[in-house]
Write an enzyme that holds these catalytic residues in place. Structure first.
Site, mmCIF file in Angstrom:
data_model
loop_
_atom_site.group_PDB
_atom_site.id
_atom_site.type_symbol
_atom_site.label_atom_id
_atom_site.label_comp_id
_atom_site.label_asym_id
_atom_site.label_seq_id
_atom_site.Cartn_x
_atom_site.Cartn_y
_atom_site.Cartn_z
ATOM 1 N N THR A 45 0.801 -1.226 0.000
ATOM 2 C CA THR A 45 0.000 0.000 0.000
ATOM 3 C C THR A 45 0.836 1.279 0.000
ATOM 4 O O THR A 45 0.293 2.381 0.076
ATOM 5 C CB THR A 45 -0.957 0.005 1.215
ATOM 6 O OG1 THR A 45 -0.174 -0.145 2.409
ATOM 7 C CG2 THR A 45 -1.962 -1.135 1.129
ATOM 8 N N ASP A 111 4.927 -11.087 15.135
ATOM 9 C CA ASP A 111 5.328 -9.685 15.074
ATOM 10 C C ASP A 111 4.082 -8.879 15.447
ATOM 11 O O ASP A 111 3.147 -8.794 14.646
ATOM 12 C CB ASP A 111 5.806 -9.330 13.661
ATOM 13 C CG ASP A 111 6.320 -7.888 13.578
ATOM 14 O OD1 ASP A 111 6.356 -7.209 14.617
ATOM 15 O OD2 ASP A 111 6.678 -7.463 12.459
ATOM 16 N N PHE A 146 8.160 1.180 20.500
ATOM 17 C CA PHE A 146 6.811 1.694 20.737
ATOM 18 C C PHE A 146 5.847 0.566 21.113
ATOM 19 O O PHE A 146 5.069 0.675 22.056
ATOM 20 C CB PHE A 146 6.309 2.439 19.489
ATOM 21 C CG PHE A 146 4.857 2.835 19.551
ATOM 22 C CD1 PHE A 146 4.441 3.874 20.384
ATOM 23 C CD2 PHE A 146 3.907 2.175 18.784
ATOM 24 C CE1 PHE A 146 3.094 4.235 20.446
ATOM 25 C CE2 PHE A 146 2.564 2.534 18.840
ATOM 26 C CZ PHE A 146 2.159 3.564 19.674
ATOM 27 N N ASP A 221 18.994 5.286 5.085
ATOM 28 C CA ASP A 221 18.092 6.405 4.825
ATOM 29 C C ASP A 221 17.134 6.068 3.681
ATOM 30 O O ASP A 221 17.289 6.525 2.553
ATOM 31 C CB ASP A 221 18.907 7.666 4.489
ATOM 32 C CG ASP A 221 18.003 8.861 4.212
ATOM 33 O OD1 ASP A 221 16.871 8.870 4.742
ATOM 34 O OD2 ASP A 221 18.401 9.771 3.456
ATOM 35 N N ALA A 222 16.152 5.220 3.975
ATOM 36 C CA ALA A 222 15.129 4.857 2.990
ATOM 37 C C ALA A 222 14.007 4.136 3.722
ATOM 38 O O ALA A 222 14.220 3.598 4.814
ATOM 39 C CB ALA A 222 15.708 3.957 1.906
ATOM 40 N N GLY A 228 10.193 -6.093 8.228
ATOM 41 C CA GLY A 228 9.746 -6.682 9.502
ATOM 42 C C GLY A 228 9.330 -8.135 9.324
ATOM 43 O O GLY A 228 9.596 -8.982 10.181
ATOM 44 N N ASP A 229 8.696 -8.420 8.178
ATOM 45 C CA ASP A 229 8.257 -9.787 7.885
ATOM 46 C C ASP A 229 9.463 -10.698 7.641
ATOM 47 O O ASP A 229 9.490 -11.848 8.092
ATOM 48 C CB ASP A 229 7.344 -9.793 6.655
ATOM 49 C CG ASP A 229 6.204 -8.788 6.796
ATOM 50 O OD1 ASP A 229 5.624 -8.713 7.892
ATOM 51 O OD2 ASP A 229 5.907 -8.067 5.826
#
Length: 307
Positions: A45, A111, A146, A221-222, A228-229
């Site tokens: 997305t 996760d 977080f 820097d991107a 994460g997967d």
């Protein structure tokens, strides 16, 4: 011995996210992967446009029933990532509990995707489901700072805080916790990120112990999607190969991430041209090209054992 993973994650036709990020690396490392696609989208997305379908909790149940009716529901691992629907998440918990009754040694790798940098990017009503139902049945979890703070209600402003948060997460259920990224000051300078891990295990003499590690990883820097997967899948694989050695498992996992990301960013800059920011299609992970690094990563980030 054959090792089988049930991976319940999103699917994209083009690119790498969810099951597309997890399946190939796990298969390369010798795991059988059975995939249930929680969504089927044209692409992730982050693109300007996307189209596709979302699997409902009832449809997930139907697929699982089919596996069960054929008596092929013996799994060693369950792997889950991003979801936006509470009923879907609750169905996942039901499936995990049933699979654990069939195989008490099953390991659930989760996760707990809730948000990052102080804000949630899933509906608020997912939070109590993760906290009260998902985390208690999970064995390995990979929150960011977080998410770890949100799940425990405790802020992290020092390494000592992070250790206390990981202990609180252990008390909720999981024996292995890796905080994938944090705002803690890196010793190697501000071009690095601090990650921390903690693993409870039983020694050969029957006594329980906890190994805790700290690892500093280079920042890039991107904005990548699917990392994460990939991380959760690689932690599954390397904790399987090094069951009571979180230090080595983390070094292998983070090193795979480093190689894939470096290859991706180099290729993206090549495609974008000098001085131009790469686009989402150009930043799709270079997964196939990283096969050798996934199988046998050169260790580029060393973990330190902390108390």
């Amino acid at each position: 011995m054959e090792c089988r993973v049930l991976s319940i994650q999103s699917h994209v036709v083009r690119g790498y996210v969810g099951n597309k990020s997890a399946s190939f690396p796990l298969q390369v490392l010798g795991f059988e992967v059975d995939s249930i696609n929680s969504v089927q989208f044209s692409n992730h997305t982050g693109y300007s446009h996307w189209k596709g379908q979302v699997l409902t909790a009832d449809e997930l149940h139907v697929l699982y029933e089919g596996i069960k009716l054929n008596n092929v529901h013996k799994y060693d691992y369950v792997l889950t990532g991003y979801t936006r629907d509470t009923s879907f998440l609750e169905m996942v918990v039901d499936i995990v509990q049933e699979l654990k009754r069939a195989n008490p040694n099953l390991v659930y790798v989760c996760d707990p995707v809730l948000g990052d940098h102080g804000s949630m990017y899933v509906p608020q009503n997912l939070y109590p489901v993760y906290k009260n139902k998902v985390v208690p049945v999970a064995d390995i979890i990979t929150p960011n700072q977080f998410e770890a703070e949100l799940l425990t209600g405790k802020n992290i402003s020092s390494q000592k805080d992070a250790v206390e948060v990981m202990d609180l997460l252990h008390a909720m259920g999981p024996d292995t916790v890796v905080i994938t990224s944090s705002d803690l000051p890196p010793r190697l300078g501000d071009r690095f990120l601090v990650s921390l891990g903690s693993q409870r295990y039983v020694r050969p003499d029957g006594s329980r112990t906890t190994q805790r590690v700290r690892i500093e990883v280079p920042k890039v820097d991107a904005v990548f999607v699917g990392t994460g997967d990939l991380f959760a899948a690689m932690l599954l694989a390397w904790t399987h190969h090094y069951p009571n050695d979180l230090k080595t498992a983390c070094e292998k996992t983070f090193s795979v991430m480093h190689h894939v990301i470096q290859r991706t960013i180099s290729h993206a800059h090549e495609l974008a041209g000098p001085g131009r920011r790469p686009s989402p299609p150009q930043l799709e992970l270079r997964m196939i090209q990283s096969k050798a690094d996934i199988e046998d990563p050169a260790i580029v980030t060393e973990a330190t054992v902390i108390s």
